[in-house]
Design an enzyme around this catalytic site. Structure first.
Site, PDB file in Angstrom:
ATOM      1  N   SER A  86      24.373  88.750  27.279  1.00 15.14           N
ATOM      2  CA  SER A  86      24.026  89.664  27.814  1.00 15.14           C
ATOM      3  C   SER A  86      24.649  89.809  29.148  1.00 15.14           C
ATOM      4  O   SER A  86      25.829  89.888  29.255  1.00 15.14           O
ATOM      5  CB  SER A  86      22.560  89.964  28.048  1.00 15.14           C
ATOM      6  OG  SER A  86      22.105  91.072  28.580  1.00 15.14           O
ATOM      7  N   HIS A 195      18.525  96.269  26.024  1.00 12.99           N
ATOM      8  CA  HIS A 195      19.496  96.528  24.746  1.00 12.99           C
ATOM      9  C   HIS A 195      18.701  97.366  23.755  1.00 12.99           C
ATOM     10  O   HIS A 195      18.793  97.192  22.634  1.00 12.99           O
ATOM     11  CB  HIS A 195      19.807  95.087  23.978  1.00 12.99           C
ATOM     12  CG  HIS A 195      20.498  94.192  25.080  1.00 12.99           C
ATOM     13  ND1 HIS A 195      21.822  94.443  25.759  1.00 12.99           N
ATOM     14  CD2 HIS A 195      19.912  93.050  25.754  1.00 12.99           C
ATOM     15  CE1 HIS A 195      22.025  93.321  26.294  1.00 12.99           C
ATOM     16  NE2 HIS A 195      21.159  92.557  26.477  1.00 12.99           N
TER      17      HIS A 195
END
Length: 310
Positions: A86, A195
């Site tokens: 990420s 996400h």
């Protein structure tokens, strides 16, 4: 020697992280000083701002880059492949020459603000489900849609999946999984559902921000969590935008890294979770994680012994 370097994301930061590295490693100290000058900040991570949603991503990114520069100065060896979880992808892209350090840090700071703002508009929760299958998680999320929102967010291992959504959706997912015999559904200490579609506003803002960033072709392959493919100059911006609203596939990234026939994997930055994932996914590869001077010394000693054995 073929090396993969993994850059930490958020979630395992700690007070005073990097303090001992700053005092010990000149390349690390120079990186933090440069970051402080770029942003006119003090990136010393004290307990009073450990959960600062704006500064912490920047501090993690600076730490990742400081350790990367210290490592490459130590070994004088160019890594074979890079990846990050990420947020960690931004440090990986900086290390690969795609984003200049100055632009990358400012972009991370803005991304953090966009996510914080989106989280205020659509508060989120996340849980880590252990000993599950993707099919079971998909069924749980589908069932939860009757009362709220829930989505697979992070496929960390074949049987470890993080789920994000709103409070009602996550409560429903947890109940569904426990009714199916899943014993461990662990709440995560987060305020946003990264996400997942709950980050749509942040994704849109990031798309606008990236219009003003110049990117270069990667000098080292960087494997995307979102696409499980190497970034290219043409795909960097669209992939980073998509990353905010799409699940990460770190287990699959590790399998992709294996195709580069690496001999060792090193996680840099706070935490050891990526190294743990690598050990479980690629048991034949040597794995280290470095978040402090003790880890650094262990890595240096271990690699010295490896070299001496030939």
């Amino acid at each position: 020697m073929k090396t993969a370097i993994l850059f930490s994301g958020q979630g395992q930061q700690f007070a005073d992280m990097g303090t001992d590295l700053y005092q010990t490693l000149p390349a690390y100290q120079a990186t933090i000083d440069e970051a402080n000058q770029i942003l006119d900040w003090d990136l010393r991570v004290t307990a009073d701002w450990l959960d600062d949603a704006e500064r912490m991503p920047v501090a993690i990114t600076a730490m990742n880059m400081g350790l990367y520069r210290a490592l490459t100065a130590l070994t004088d060896n160019c890594p074979t492949v890079l990846a990050g979880l990420s947020l960690g992808e931004y440090a990986a892209l900086m290390a690969a020459g795609v984003l200049p350090f100055t632009d990358g840090l400012k972009l991370v700071a803005d991304r953090a603000r966009y996510m914080q703002r989106a989280g205020l508009q659509h508060p989120g929760k996340m849980v880590a489900a252990l000993k599950v299958t993707p099919a079971l998680v998909a069924a749980a999320c589908q069932s939860a849609q009757a009362v709220g929102m829930a989505y697979p967010a992070n496929y960390n291992l074949a049987d470890q999946i993080v789920i994000g959504g709103d409070a009602a959706g996550i409560q429903a997912v947890t109940a569904y999984l426990k009714a199916q015999g899943v014993k461990r559904v662990v709440p995560l200490d987060v305020a946003v559902a990264s996400h997942t579609p709950l980050m749509a506003a942040a994704s849109e803002a990031l798309a606008q921000r990236l219009r003003f960033i110049n990117v270069a072709a990667p000098q080292i392959p960087v494997i995307s969590n979102t696409t499980v493919a190497p970034f290219s100059r043409a795909t960097v911006k669209e992939t980073l935008v998509k990353q905010l609203v799409s699940p990460t596939h770190f287990a699959a990234c590790l399998q992709r890294i294996a195709t580069y026939e690496v001999d060792e994997i090193i996680q840099v930055g706070p935490g050891h979770n990526l190294a743990t994932f690598a050990k479980q996914t690629l048991p034949g590869v040597r794995v280290w994680s470095i978040e402090d001077v003790t880890d650094w010394q262990t890595y240096c000693q271990d690699t010295k012994e490896v070299r001496e054995r030939g």
